[in-house]
Design an enzyme around this catalytic site. Structure first.
Site, PDB file in Angstrom:
ATOM      1  CG  PHE A 198      -1.929  -1.007   1.336  1.00  0.00           C
ATOM      2  CD1 PHE A 198      -3.164  -0.811   0.756  1.00  0.00           C
ATOM      3  CD2 PHE A 198      -1.684  -2.204   1.984  1.00  0.00           C
ATOM      4  CE1 PHE A 198      -4.146  -1.786   0.827  1.00  0.00           C
ATOM      5  CE2 PHE A 198      -2.657  -3.188   2.064  1.00  0.00           C
ATOM      6  CZ  PHE A 198      -3.884  -2.976   1.487  1.00  0.00           C
ATOM      7  CE1 TYR A 253      -1.159   7.367  -6.544  1.00  0.00           C
ATOM      8  CE2 TYR A 253      -3.199   7.745  -7.748  1.00  0.00           C
ATOM      9  CZ  TYR A 253      -2.492   7.078  -6.770  1.00  0.00           C
ATOM     10  OH  TYR A 253      -3.107   6.117  -6.014  1.00  0.00           O
ATOM     11  CG  PHE A 282     -13.186   3.131  -9.324  1.00  0.00           C
ATOM     12  CD1 PHE A 282     -12.527   1.947  -9.638  1.00  0.00           C
ATOM     13  CD2 PHE A 282     -13.629   3.922 -10.361  1.00  0.00           C
ATOM     14  CE1 PHE A 282     -12.316   1.552 -10.971  1.00  0.00           C
ATOM     15  CE2 PHE A 282     -13.435   3.543 -11.699  1.00  0.00           C
ATOM     16  CZ  PHE A 282     -12.777   2.364 -11.998  1.00  0.00           C
ATOM     17  CG  PHE A 334     -12.511  21.484  -6.377  1.00  0.00           C
ATOM     18  CD1 PHE A 334     -12.429  22.730  -5.768  1.00  0.00           C
ATOM     19  CD2 PHE A 334     -11.775  20.435  -5.830  1.00  0.00           C
ATOM     20  CE1 PHE A 334     -11.641  22.921  -4.632  1.00  0.00           C
ATOM     21  CE2 PHE A 334     -10.979  20.624  -4.702  1.00  0.00           C
ATOM     22  CZ  PHE A 334     -10.915  21.873  -4.098  1.00  0.00           C
ATOM     23  CG  ASP A 393     -10.959  16.509 -10.368  1.00  0.00           C
ATOM     24  OD1 ASP A 393     -10.332  15.504 -10.008  1.00  0.00           O
ATOM     25  OD2 ASP A 393     -11.388  17.371  -9.573  1.00  0.00           O
TER      26      ASP A 393
HETATM   27  N1  UDP Z   1     -13.841  17.792  -4.577  1.00  0.00           N
HETATM   28  C1  UDP Z   1     -14.470  19.007  -4.397  1.00  0.00           C
HETATM   29  N2  UDP Z   1     -14.062  19.793  -3.358  1.00  0.00           N
HETATM   30  C2  UDP Z   1     -13.077  19.426  -2.483  1.00  0.00           C
HETATM   31  C3  UDP Z   1     -12.454  18.170  -2.668  1.00  0.00           C
HETATM   32  C4  UDP Z   1     -12.859  17.374  -3.728  1.00  0.00           C
HETATM   33  O1  UDP Z   1     -15.362  19.387  -5.160  1.00  0.00           O
HETATM   34  O2  UDP Z   1     -12.746  20.195  -1.570  1.00  0.00           O
HETATM   35  C5  UDP Z   1     -14.267  16.918  -5.696  1.00  0.00           C
HETATM   36  C6  UDP Z   1     -13.122  16.587  -6.666  1.00  0.00           C
HETATM   37  O3  UDP Z   1     -13.030  17.579  -7.651  1.00  0.00           O
HETATM   38  C7  UDP Z   1     -13.596  15.234  -7.208  1.00  0.00           C
HETATM   39  C8  UDP Z   1     -14.368  14.603  -6.042  1.00  0.00           C
HETATM   40  O4  UDP Z   1     -14.666  15.684  -5.163  1.00  0.00           O
HETATM   41  O5  UDP Z   1     -14.510  15.431  -8.271  1.00  0.00           O
HETATM   42  C9  UDP Z   1     -13.548  13.575  -5.303  1.00  0.00           C
HETATM   43  O6  UDP Z   1     -12.285  14.141  -4.974  1.00  0.00           O
HETATM   44  P1  UDP Z   1     -11.287  13.479  -3.943  1.00  0.00           P
HETATM   45  O7  UDP Z   1     -10.132  14.427  -3.779  1.00  0.00           O
HETATM   46  O8  UDP Z   1     -12.033  13.081  -2.716  1.00  0.00           O
HETATM   47  O9  UDP Z   1     -10.823  12.126  -4.635  1.00  0.00           O
HETATM   48  P2  UDP Z   1     -10.092  11.876  -6.050  1.00  0.00           P
HETATM   49  O10 UDP Z   1     -11.214  11.723  -7.038  1.00  0.00           O
HETATM   50  O11 UDP Z   1      -9.187  13.006  -6.337  1.00  0.00           O
HETATM   51  O12 UDP Z   1      -9.352  10.604  -5.824  1.00  0.00           O
END
Ligand code: UDP
Length: 327
Positions: free
Chosen positions: A72, A140, A168, A207, A283
């Site tokens: 991990f 990453y 996921f 976001f 994203d």
């Molecule tokens: N997100 C958001 N505001 C935040 C953090 C995350 O809108 O403060 C959104 C981000 O753009 C994504 C989703 O939440 O669409 C999941 O983000 P997270 O960082 O939890 O996981 P990732 O998808 O990056 O692994």
């Protein structure tokens, strides 16, 4: 089996350790505690060490008669991997190769590897099946793909047997409420929203609300951390010399950012103030798993298929540990 869990003091690793022990395995945690938490694992099971220290790895693998490794330990922030790729290539690629070579030296050839949906990049089709093209769009994802490919080659040349589990969005916490998610700084959606509910933050910034999705916000497949951990334990049974298993771990259902925030409102009973900010670079609009292969192969099914159930376990953890492991 005797299992070495690298990164076992981290979020997903610590939950896997719990389930491995419950299944009767002997578990040793190998963690440099750069991100992991001492409080997340039993002290007498923790070996504080770095993956770059191959001599220590070799002696630990030998001394504890390790049968298989769950790997991990890694940095896991997409944005940071773009701004500081060196950190990712050194830790997620070079250190992982050091681990593989230590295993090869000792003759430990079974590995369950934490891979990621980020190896797919921007998928051609939703839901994403394992057969889709892997074309990562950030360091990453690329670093994880390099190790998947290395494992393919080590399987052919040295008889490694491995499972690459492509996660996921890991979420939630152990229903016991004693281990959970604690990142500094926190960047993940659910913990941040719950910190707003706890009064530790003013509001959640969404976001982007102009994505091509029904409510304009990004859709992700949130999978409970114990469901991930259970799939790891099950995949141990499939590790055979020279064989590889590549599986998506998700629920097969997507939730938008807005749906997640609403679930947090329902579960916590707090209003949770939000505002809308710009899109976060990198994203993709929608990432949802076709998890049917994992379900069939491992005879595994998520026990927490609904976002409300996942959020409820996270809320229990955040309420009882408002400062994470720091108390
Ligand atoms: N997100 C958001 N505001 C935040 C953090 C995350 O809108 O403060 C959104 C981000 O753009 C994504 C989703 O939440 O669409 C999941 O983000 P997270 O960082 O939890 O996981 P990732 O998808 O990056 O692994």
């Amino acid at each position: 089996m005797k299992i070495l869990v690298t990164g076992g003091a981290g979020y997903i690793g610590s939950h896997a350790v719990r389930l491995l022990e419950k299944a009767g395995h002997e578990v040793w945690v190998y963690d440099n505690l750069s991100l992991g938490h001492r409080g997340a694992v039993a002290a007498d099971r923790l070996i504080v060490g770095d993956l770059h220290d191959r001599a220590l790895l070799i002696s630990v693998l030998r001394e504890h008669w390790i049968d298989a490794v769950m790997h991990f330990a890694a940095f896991a922030l997409v944005g940071e991997s773009v701004t500081d790729p060196s950190k990712y290539y050194h830790n997620n690629v070079v250190a992982s190769l050091s681990l593989l070579d230590a295993m090869k030296t000792v003759g430990v050839r079974k590995m369950v590897f934490s891979s990621t949906t980020a190896t797919y990049g921007v998928p051609d089709k939703i839901p994403i099946a394992e057969s889709q093209r892997q074309d990562p769009i950030n360091p990453y994802g690329f670093c994880k793909l390099v190790i998947e490919r290395a494992l393919d080659d080590y399987a052919v040349a040295y008889g490694f047997g491995y499972a690459a589990l492509r996660y996921f969005n890991a979420a939630g916490a152990s229903p016991n409420g004693d281990i959970g998610e604690d990142h500094t700084p926190e960047s993940h959606l659910i913990p941040i929203v719950l910190q707003v509910a706890l009064g530790q933050r003013e509001q959640i910034t969404v976001f982007g609300n102009d994505y091509p999705t029904p409510d304009g916000t990004c859709i992700r497949d949130y999978i409970h951390v114990d469901d991930l951990a259970a799939a790891h334990v099950k995949s141990l049974d499939f590790l055979e010399p020279g064989q590889s298993l590549k599986l998506n771990l998700g629920t097969g259902r997507g939730n938008s950012v807005r749906e997640v925030i609403d679930a947090c409102r329902r579960i916590t009973g707090h209003a949770i103030s939000e505002n809308v900010g710009p899109r976060r670079p990198g994203d993709p609009p929608v990432l949802v798993a076709d998890a049917s292969l994992a379900q069939k192969t491992l005879d595994w099914k998520p026990r927490y298929p609904k976002i409300d159930e996942i959020v409820a376990t996270a809320w229990r953890w955040h309420q009882s540990h408002p400062n994470g492991y720091a108390e």
